[in-house]
Write a protein that holds these residues in place. Sequence first.
Motif, PDB file in Angstrom:
ATOM      1  N   UNK A  36     -12.062  -2.826  -7.468  1.00 42.54           N
ATOM      2  CA  UNK A  36     -11.870  -1.389  -7.723  1.00 42.54           C
ATOM      3  C   UNK A  36     -11.265  -0.766  -6.471  1.00 42.54           C
ATOM      4  N   UNK A  37     -10.258   0.078  -6.667  1.00 38.96           N
ATOM      5  CA  UNK A  37      -9.651   0.759  -5.516  1.00 38.96           C
ATOM      6  C   UNK A  37      -9.075   2.090  -5.964  1.00 38.96           C
ATOM      7  N   UNK A  38      -9.419   3.134  -5.223  1.00 40.86           N
ATOM      8  CA  UNK A  38      -8.928   4.464  -5.546  1.00 40.86           C
ATOM      9  C   UNK A  38      -8.347   5.070  -4.262  1.00 40.86           C
ATOM     10  N   UNK A  39      -7.083   5.515  -4.328  1.00 45.79           N
ATOM     11  CA  UNK A  39      -6.441   6.073  -3.128  1.00 45.79           C
ATOM     12  C   UNK A  39      -5.867   7.449  -3.417  1.00 45.79           C
ATOM     13  N   UNK A  40      -6.127   8.377  -2.508  1.00 45.40           N
ATOM     14  CA  UNK A  40      -5.589   9.737  -2.629  1.00 45.40           C
ATOM     15  C   UNK A  40      -4.118   9.753  -2.216  1.00 45.40           C
ATOM     16  N   UNK A  41      -3.327  10.678  -2.778  1.00 48.62           N
ATOM     17  CA  UNK A  41      -1.932  10.783  -2.343  1.00 48.62           C
ATOM     18  C   UNK A  41      -1.797  11.397  -0.950  1.00 48.62           C
ATOM     19  N   UNK A  42      -0.642  11.175  -0.326  1.00 46.00           N
ATOM     20  CA  UNK A  42      -0.327  11.813   0.958  1.00 46.00           C
ATOM     21  C   UNK A  42      -0.942  11.131   2.164  1.00 46.00           C
ATOM     22  N   UNK A  43      -1.418   9.918   1.979  1.00 44.54           N
ATOM     23  CA  UNK A  43      -2.051   9.219   3.096  1.00 44.54           C
ATOM     24  C   UNK A  43      -1.283   7.950   3.468  1.00 44.54           C
ATOM     25  N   UNK A  44      -1.470   7.522   4.728  1.00 41.97           N
ATOM     26  CA  UNK A  44      -1.002   6.197   5.136  1.00 41.97           C
ATOM     27  C   UNK A  44      -2.232   5.290   5.175  1.00 41.97           C
ATOM     28  N   UNK A  45      -2.150   4.251   4.375  1.00 44.88           N
ATOM     29  CA  UNK A  45      -3.311   3.380   4.176  1.00 44.88           C
ATOM     30  C   UNK A  45      -3.036   2.017   4.806  1.00 44.88           C
ATOM     31  N   UNK A  46      -3.964   1.517   5.578  1.00 39.74           N
ATOM     32  CA  UNK A  46      -3.873   0.150   6.111  1.00 39.74           C
ATOM     33  C   UNK A  46      -4.651  -0.768   5.192  1.00 39.74           C
ATOM     34  N   UNK A  47      -3.966  -1.743   4.596  1.00 42.10           N
ATOM     35  CA  UNK A  47      -4.637  -2.725   3.731  1.00 42.10           C
ATOM     36  C   UNK A  47      -4.843  -3.975   4.571  1.00 42.10           C
ATOM     37  N   UNK A  48      -6.091  -4.237   4.897  1.00 44.70           N
ATOM     38  CA  UNK A  48      -6.353  -5.252   5.920  1.00 44.70           C
ATOM     39  C   UNK A  48      -7.300  -6.347   5.454  1.00 44.70           C
ATOM     40  N   UNK A  50       8.022  10.152   4.375  1.00 46.30           N
ATOM     41  CA  UNK A  50       7.899  11.490   3.805  1.00 46.30           C
ATOM     42  C   UNK A  50       6.405  11.786   3.649  1.00 46.30           C
ATOM     43  N   UNK A  51       5.927  12.805   4.363  1.00 40.14           N
ATOM     44  CA  UNK A  51       4.473  13.021   4.456  1.00 40.14           C
ATOM     45  C   UNK A  51       3.809  13.364   3.114  1.00 40.14           C
ATOM     46  N   UNK A  52       4.620  13.701   2.121  1.00 44.09           N
ATOM     47  CA  UNK A  52       4.011  13.964   0.803  1.00 44.09           C
ATOM     48  C   UNK A  52       3.797  12.682   0.012  1.00 44.09           C
ATOM     49  N   UNK A  53       4.426  11.607   0.481  1.00 46.30           N
ATOM     50  CA  UNK A  53       4.312  10.335  -0.231  1.00 46.30           C
ATOM     51  C   UNK A  53       3.048   9.596   0.222  1.00 46.30           C
ATOM     52  N   UNK A  54       2.847   8.425  -0.363  1.00 46.08           N
ATOM     53  CA  UNK A  54       1.715   7.572   0.010  1.00 46.08           C
ATOM     54  C   UNK A  54       2.288   6.244   0.475  1.00 46.08           C
ATOM     55  N   UNK A  55       1.727   5.728   1.550  1.00 40.64           N
ATOM     56  CA  UNK A  55       2.232   4.462   2.093  1.00 40.64           C
ATOM     57  C   UNK A  55       1.067   3.504   2.277  1.00 40.64           C
ATOM     58  N   UNK A  56       1.232   2.296   1.751  1.00 39.43           N
ATOM     59  CA  UNK A  56       0.226   1.251   1.989  1.00 39.43           C
ATOM     60  C   UNK A  56       0.890   0.162   2.829  1.00 39.43           C
ATOM     61  N   UNK A  57       0.295  -0.107   3.988  1.00 39.53           N
ATOM     62  CA  UNK A  57       0.818  -1.150   4.872  1.00 39.53           C
ATOM     63  C   UNK A  57      -0.195  -2.286   4.918  1.00 39.53           C
ATOM     64  N   UNK A  58       0.240  -3.473   4.506  1.00 41.35           N
ATOM     65  CA  UNK A  58      -0.682  -4.601   4.602  1.00 41.35           C
ATOM     66  C   UNK A  58      -0.438  -5.352   5.911  1.00 41.35           C
ATOM     67  N   UNK A  59      -1.500  -5.681   6.582  1.00 39.33           N
ATOM     68  CA  UNK A  59      -1.372  -6.425   7.840  1.00 39.33           C
ATOM     69  C   UNK A  59      -2.726  -6.981   8.292  1.00 39.33           C
ATOM     70  N   UNK A  60      -2.656  -7.977   9.196  1.00 38.11           N
ATOM     71  CA  UNK A  60      -3.897  -8.320   9.899  1.00 38.11           C
ATOM     72  C   UNK A  60      -3.781  -7.892  11.364  1.00 38.11           C
TER      73      UNK A  60
END
Length: 231
Positions: free
Chosen positions: A23-35, A174-184
């Motif tokens: 399960x995963x829920x993410x709000x818009x407008x954030x930069x998310x680190x997927x780790x 663009x700060x209104x967008x959502x970004x998911x960055x996967x990394x270790x």
Amino acid sequence: MKAVECKKIDIDYRGKYVLDKLDLSLEPGHIVGLMGPNGVGKTTLLRILAGLEMSYKGEVEIFGEAIGKITKNMVSYQPDHLPLPKDLTAEACVDLYGHFFDDFDREKAFYMLKSFDLEPSRRIREMSKGMQDKLQVALTLSRKARLYLMDEPIGGVDPLARKNVIDGILDGFDTEATLIISTHMVEAIEPIIDTAVFLKEGKVLLNEDVEALRGRYGKDLEAIFREVYDV
Ligand SMILES: Nc1ncnc2c1ncn2[C@@H]1O[C@H](COP(=O)(O)OP(=O)(O)OP(=O)(O)O)[C@@H](O)[C@H]1O
């Protein structure tokens, strides 16, 4: 409306569960680190969100839409390698993206190449892995998407150039967008992410505001990562 809503995603390869009722829920407008460590399922999850991996069970929505044609147009996905012929120049890659994606902004792409000191006439095969990462970041962020997905965007970049790429991501995003960055490479992305998502054993172990997390543990994200994964 949530940027991403995943409910009970299951996916297995030859009987081994990679994602297990995730399960995963993410709000818009954030930069998310997927780790998470190697093999934990980061790429698999991003490929599901990009609409490239369909053999899963469960529900996935992006801005309220089930994965399909509509969501593919909302998402700009960057795989962990540059999927283009090696004899193309950076400029030809920009042309190709411009031809392929209606939402592609050529001017922005050339601006980003310049900020990365990447000559448009250079061919992919003449680029280091770090230069290829920079080209990919410029191409990905020059689409006008609502959700950007980047799989290990700094994988090939040396520590000195890493800051340059991270700054480029922040500048081009663009700060209104959502970004998911996967990394270790937690330390490298810690300065720019708002939300940390840790994956473990097919599930989301943690999905929290980075500031709150640092406050709760009393240490930086890199140290929290090492504690959680015992590395
Ligand atoms: N197409 C496939 N067929 C079989 N197994 C696969 C396939 N894709 C991924 N896997 C397996 O699924 C698991 C998760 O892989 P995934 O690439 O999603 O992890 P990751 O967290 O992105 O790892 P890394 O940090 O190394 O990129 C791994 O054990 C991998 O071997």
